[in-house]
Design a protein around this motif. Structure first.
Motif, PDB file in Angstrom:
ATOM      1  N   LEU A   6       0.829  -1.195   0.000  1.00 17.17           N
ATOM      2  CA  LEU A   6       0.000   0.000   0.000  1.00 17.17           C
ATOM      3  C   LEU A   6       0.867   1.250   0.000  1.00 17.17           C
ATOM      4  CD1 LEU A   6      -2.710  -1.085   2.586  1.00 17.17           C
ATOM      5  CD2 LEU A   6      -3.101  -0.628   0.171  1.00 17.17           C
ATOM      6  N   HIS A   7       1.922   1.233   0.780  1.00 20.09           N
ATOM      7  CA  HIS A   7       2.835   2.379   0.824  1.00 20.09           C
ATOM      8  C   HIS A   7       3.474   2.598  -0.542  1.00 20.09           C
ATOM      9  CE1 HIS A   7       5.814   5.209   2.265  1.00 20.09           C
ATOM     10  NE2 HIS A   7       6.758   4.468   1.707  1.00 20.09           N
ATOM     11  N   ARG A   8       3.852   1.505  -1.203  1.00 22.02           N
ATOM     12  CA  ARG A   8       4.513   1.619  -2.499  1.00 22.02           C
ATOM     13  C   ARG A   8       3.579   2.195  -3.547  1.00 22.02           C
ATOM     14  NH1 ARG A   8       5.074  -1.615  -6.882  1.00 22.02           N
ATOM     15  NH2 ARG A   8       4.079  -3.399  -5.890  1.00 22.02           N
ATOM     16  N   VAL A   9       2.300   1.765  -3.532  1.00 22.76           N
ATOM     17  CA  VAL A   9       1.334   2.285  -4.500  1.00 22.76           C
ATOM     18  C   VAL A   9       1.200   3.800  -4.354  1.00 22.76           C
ATOM     19  CG1 VAL A   9      -1.080   2.301  -5.168  1.00 22.76           C
ATOM     20  CG2 VAL A   9       0.062   0.132  -4.719  1.00 22.76           C
ATOM     21  N   GLY A  10       1.019   4.263  -3.121  1.00 22.13           N
ATOM     22  CA  GLY A  10       0.888   5.693  -2.896  1.00 22.13           C
ATOM     23  C   GLY A  10       2.154   6.450  -3.254  1.00 22.13           C
ATOM     24  N   THR A  11       3.309   5.892  -2.916  1.00 20.27           N
ATOM     25  CA  THR A  11       4.581   6.534  -3.226  1.00 20.27           C
ATOM     26  C   THR A  11       4.792   6.621  -4.727  1.00 20.27           C
ATOM     27  OG1 THR A  11       5.536   5.716  -1.168  1.00 20.27           O
ATOM     28  CG2 THR A  11       7.068   6.417  -2.864  1.00 20.27           C
ATOM     29  N   ASP A  12       4.482   5.553  -5.448  1.00 21.60           N
ATOM     30  CA  ASP A  12       4.648   5.555  -6.903  1.00 21.60           C
ATOM     31  C   ASP A  12       3.757   6.601  -7.558  1.00 21.60           C
ATOM     32  OD1 ASP A  12       6.512   3.593  -6.715  1.00 21.60           O
ATOM     33  OD2 ASP A  12       5.226   1.961  -7.419  1.00 21.60           O
ATOM     34  N   ALA A  13       2.512   6.713  -7.086  1.00 24.38           N
ATOM     35  CA  ALA A  13       1.599   7.698  -7.659  1.00 24.38           C
ATOM     36  C   ALA A  13       2.123   9.112  -7.434  1.00 24.38           C
ATOM     37  CB  ALA A  13       0.208   7.542  -7.050  1.00 24.38           C
ATOM     38  N   ALA A  14       2.637   9.367  -6.242  1.00 24.05           N
ATOM     39  CA  ALA A  14       3.182  10.684  -5.949  1.00 24.05           C
ATOM     40  C   ALA A  14       4.429  10.953  -6.791  1.00 24.05           C
ATOM     41  CB  ALA A  14       3.509  10.792  -4.460  1.00 24.05           C
ATOM     42  N   ARG A  15       5.226   9.919  -7.021  1.00 25.30           N
ATOM     43  CA  ARG A  15       6.439  10.083  -7.821  1.00 25.30           C
ATOM     44  C   ARG A  15       6.111  10.471  -9.257  1.00 25.30           C
ATOM     45  NH1 ARG A  15       8.409   6.726 -11.197  1.00 25.30           N
ATOM     46  NH2 ARG A  15       7.244   4.946 -10.387  1.00 25.30           N
ATOM     47  N   LEU A  16       5.038   9.916  -9.808  1.00 25.65           N
ATOM     48  CA  LEU A  16       4.668  10.214 -11.183  1.00 25.65           C
ATOM     49  C   LEU A  16       4.206  11.656 -11.348  1.00 25.65           C
ATOM     50  CD1 LEU A  16       2.786   6.940 -12.171  1.00 25.65           C
ATOM     51  CD2 LEU A  16       4.997   7.715 -13.025  1.00 25.65           C
ATOM     52  N   ALA A  17       3.666  12.243 -10.291  1.00 19.67           N
ATOM     53  CA  ALA A  17       3.210  13.632 -10.367  1.00 19.67           C
ATOM     54  C   ALA A  17       4.405  14.579 -10.325  1.00 19.67           C
ATOM     55  CB  ALA A  17       2.254  13.941  -9.218  1.00 19.67           C
ATOM     56  N   GLY A  18       4.267  15.725 -10.971  1.00 18.08           N
ATOM     57  CA  GLY A  18       5.336  16.705 -11.017  1.00 18.08           C
ATOM     58  C   GLY A  18       5.363  17.597  -9.794  1.00 18.08           C
ATOM     59  N   GLU A  19       6.238  18.593  -9.835  1.00 24.49           N
ATOM     60  CA  GLU A  19       6.444  19.482  -8.694  1.00 24.49           C
ATOM     61  C   GLU A  19       5.175  20.219  -8.298  1.00 24.49           C
ATOM     62  OE1 GLU A  19       9.205  23.381  -7.587  1.00 24.49           O
ATOM     63  OE2 GLU A  19       9.747  22.066  -9.261  1.00 24.49           O
ATOM     64  N   ASP A  20       4.367  20.582  -9.279  1.00 19.28           N
ATOM     65  CA  ASP A  20       3.121  21.305  -8.994  1.00 19.28           C
ATOM     66  C   ASP A  20       1.905  20.387  -8.931  1.00 19.28           C
ATOM     67  OD1 ASP A  20       4.400  23.821  -8.927  1.00 19.28           O
ATOM     68  OD2 ASP A  20       4.397  23.893 -11.117  1.00 19.28           O
ATOM     69  N   GLU A  38       3.445  11.349 -21.150  1.00 20.72           N
ATOM     70  CA  GLU A  38       4.681  11.450 -20.366  1.00 20.72           C
ATOM     71  C   GLU A  38       4.361  12.088 -19.014  1.00 20.72           C
ATOM     72  OE1 GLU A  38       8.223  11.200 -18.812  1.00 20.72           O
ATOM     73  OE2 GLU A  38       7.698  10.253 -20.724  1.00 20.72           O
ATOM     74  N   PRO A  39       4.465  11.296 -17.935  1.00 16.56           N
ATOM     75  CA  PRO A  39       4.808   9.877 -17.883  1.00 16.56           C
ATOM     76  C   PRO A  39       3.613   8.990 -18.240  1.00 16.56           C
ATOM     77  CG  PRO A  39       4.305  10.668 -15.693  1.00 16.56           C
ATOM     78  CD  PRO A  39       4.216  11.868 -16.603  1.00 16.56           C
ATOM     79  N   ARG A  40       3.879   7.733 -18.483  1.00 11.46           N
ATOM     80  CA  ARG A  40       2.792   6.790 -18.745  1.00 11.46           C
ATOM     81  C   ARG A  40       1.977   6.603 -17.468  1.00 11.46           C
ATOM     82  NH1 ARG A  40       3.875   3.150 -23.160  1.00 11.46           N
ATOM     83  NH2 ARG A  40       2.054   1.950 -22.476  1.00 11.46           N
ATOM     84  N   PRO A  41       0.667   6.587 -17.576  1.00 12.26           N
ATOM     85  CA  PRO A  41      -0.171   6.375 -16.386  1.00 12.26           C
ATOM     86  C   PRO A  41       0.059   5.000 -15.763  1.00 12.26           C
ATOM     87  CG  PRO A  41      -1.466   7.214 -18.227  1.00 12.26           C
ATOM     88  CD  PRO A  41      -0.138   6.820 -18.788  1.00 12.26           C
ATOM     89  N   ASP A  42      -0.215   4.926 -14.477  1.00 10.98           N
ATOM     90  CA  ASP A  42      -0.165   3.652 -13.752  1.00 10.98           C
ATOM     91  C   ASP A  42      -1.579   3.091 -13.691  1.00 10.98           C
ATOM     92  OD1 ASP A  42       0.133   1.522 -12.044  1.00 10.98           O
ATOM     93  OD2 ASP A  42       0.580   2.732 -10.268  1.00 10.98           O
ATOM     94  N   HIS A  43      -1.803   1.944 -14.331  1.00  8.61           N
ATOM     95  CA  HIS A  43      -3.118   1.296 -14.333  1.00  8.61           C
ATOM     96  C   HIS A  43      -3.170   0.110 -13.378  1.00  8.61           C
ATOM     97  CE1 HIS A  43      -2.387   3.040 -18.399  1.00  8.61           C
ATOM     98  NE2 HIS A  43      -3.579   3.548 -18.197  1.00  8.61           N
ATOM     99  N   GLY A  44      -2.151  -0.033 -12.546  1.00  8.01           N
ATOM    100  CA  GLY A  44      -2.090  -1.174 -11.635  1.00  8.01           C
ATOM    101  C   GLY A  44      -1.428  -2.387 -12.241  1.00  8.01           C
ATOM    102  N   GLU A  45      -0.752  -2.201 -13.377  1.00  2.41           N
ATOM    103  CA  GLU A  45      -0.124  -3.344 -14.053  1.00  2.41           C
ATOM    104  C   GLU A  45       0.796  -4.125 -13.116  1.00  2.41           C
ATOM    105  OE1 GLU A  45      -0.630  -0.229 -17.414  1.00  2.41           O
ATOM    106  OE2 GLU A  45      -0.190  -0.251 -15.256  1.00  2.41           O
ATOM    107  N   GLU A  46       1.554  -3.397 -12.303  1.00  5.53           N
ATOM    108  CA  GLU A  46       2.513  -4.055 -11.416  1.00  5.53           C
ATOM    109  C   GLU A  46       2.060  -4.094  -9.959  1.00  5.53           C
ATOM    110  OE1 GLU A  46       4.877  -5.547 -12.893  1.00  5.53           O
ATOM    111  OE2 GLU A  46       4.544  -4.580 -14.844  1.00  5.53           O
ATOM    112  N   ALA A  73     -10.428  -2.735 -15.907  1.00  2.00           N
ATOM    113  CA  ALA A  73     -10.351  -4.022 -16.602  1.00  2.00           C
ATOM    114  C   ALA A  73      -9.281  -4.912 -15.993  1.00  2.00           C
ATOM    115  CB  ALA A  73     -10.067  -3.791 -18.087  1.00  2.00           C
ATOM    116  N   ILE A  74      -8.112  -4.350 -15.709  1.00  2.00           N
ATOM    117  CA  ILE A  74      -7.035  -5.129 -15.096  1.00  2.00           C
ATOM    118  C   ILE A  74      -7.454  -5.625 -13.717  1.00  2.00           C
ATOM    119  CG2 ILE A  74      -4.710  -4.949 -14.116  1.00  2.00           C
ATOM    120  CD1 ILE A  74      -4.023  -3.048 -16.452  1.00  2.00           C
ATOM    121  N   ALA A  75      -8.042  -4.720 -12.924  1.00  2.00           N
ATOM    122  CA  ALA A  75      -8.470  -5.113 -11.578  1.00  2.00           C
ATOM    123  C   ALA A  75      -9.552  -6.179 -11.630  1.00  2.00           C
ATOM    124  CB  ALA A  75      -8.973  -3.880 -10.826  1.00  2.00           C
TER     125      ALA A  75
END
Length: 303
Positions: A6-20, A38-46, A73-75
């Protein structure tokens, strides 16, 4: 999913977002494709891990090729459901990618392309999905259209734009739901995709926001009508989510701040919305939930 996951999912989402809170300036022509983002969205693939909550169910997801539709669909596949994907023919590449993820989960993927602004096409999508899946248990009305490249608010809204938006967001929802209902039985569910725009509308999205407000009303209305048949009707109201719809319908200069005005300070990823659709589709976890609108908005209130 463990606490670390759960921590990793939230961290990854925050990482994909830019400074603003948003993403690099970019623009596409409609309908927009995932590969160009850019960047590619996270659809839960991993990150998404299923628990059999939708085992044996059959779902039709409109707008299922990319964005929220792909994440759902993936979920669903990882929760044990077979999935039919409705999408525009121009989105074939995205649809095939999504189907591949569904099949990797060991589930059936049925592709039903077509422009659902046309009534007969919309109804045919349902018939083809039912034929390919062997029935239907869950309908996800996720497909949506918008246009925000406007400087003067309502003065810039053309009849052609409004007609396209209303047909995708409302007419198609009616046609597809009507066609699907004879195939839905007790325990089935309909899940509509509303929006934070129904509650906190943007000036440039006046027509889109109006349709999303209507969808919340339709959801409650249908829940009253179909309750006696044991069919649950709910909606999910996403906030700013990073999907191809954004660079394909908004100006490039709006992307860096996209989602930065939420209390969580960033845009969301499609993977962060999928769980709400899983919950509402679950015949066990959401067995007494109908006429609900679940907000996944980064903290913006839905009421």
């Amino acid at each position: 999913m463990s606490e670390n996951d759960l921590h990793r999912v939230g961290t990854d989402a925050a990482r994909l977002a830019g400074e603003d809170g948003g993403f690099p300036a970019q623009e596409q022509e409609p309908p927009g494709l995932t590969a160009a983002m850019e960047p590619r969205p996270d659809h839960g693939e991993e990150s998404y891990r299923g628990n059999g909550r939708l085992a044996g169910l059959r779902a039709l997801i409109t707008g299922g090729d990319s964005g929220i539709g792909r994440a759902v669909a993936i979920a669903y596949a990882r929760e044990g459901a077979d999935v039919a994907l409705s999408y525009l023919p121009d989105e074939q590449a995205d649809a095939e990618d999504t189907a591949a993820w569904v099949e990797r989960a060991g589930r059936r993927a049925v592709l039903v392309p077509g422009d659902i602004r046309d009534e007969e096409t919309a109804r045919t999508v349902v018939r083809d999905a039912v034929a390919g899946l062997g029935g239907l248990d869950v309908l996800v009305n996720n497909a949506g259209a918008q246009w925000a490249r406007r400087e003067n608010g309502i003065a810039d809204v053309t009849t052609e734009q409004m007609d396209a938006i209303v047909k995708v967001n409302l007419y198609a929802l009616f046609w597809i739901t009507q066609e699907a209902l004879p195939h839905l039985g007790r325990g089935s569910s309909i899940i509509n995709c509303a929006s934070i725009q129904a509650y906190d509308p943007s000036v440039s999205l006046i027509d889109y926001a109006s349709t999303k407000a209507a969808i919340t009303n339709i959801t409650v209305n249908l829940a009253q009508e179909l309750g006696e048949r044991g069919i649950r009707v709910n909606a999910v109201a996403p906030g700013p989510i990073w999907t191809p719809l954004q660079p394909a319908t908004k100006g490039a200069d709006s992307m860096p701040a996209f989602g930065g005005d939420t209390p969580l300070g960033r845009a969301g990823q499609p993977s962060e919305v999928a769980g709400a659709f899983v919950f509402l589709a679950s015949p066990e976890e959401a067995s007494y939930v109908s006429a609900a609108v679940l907000g996944v908005t980064g903290g913006k209130p839905v009421f």
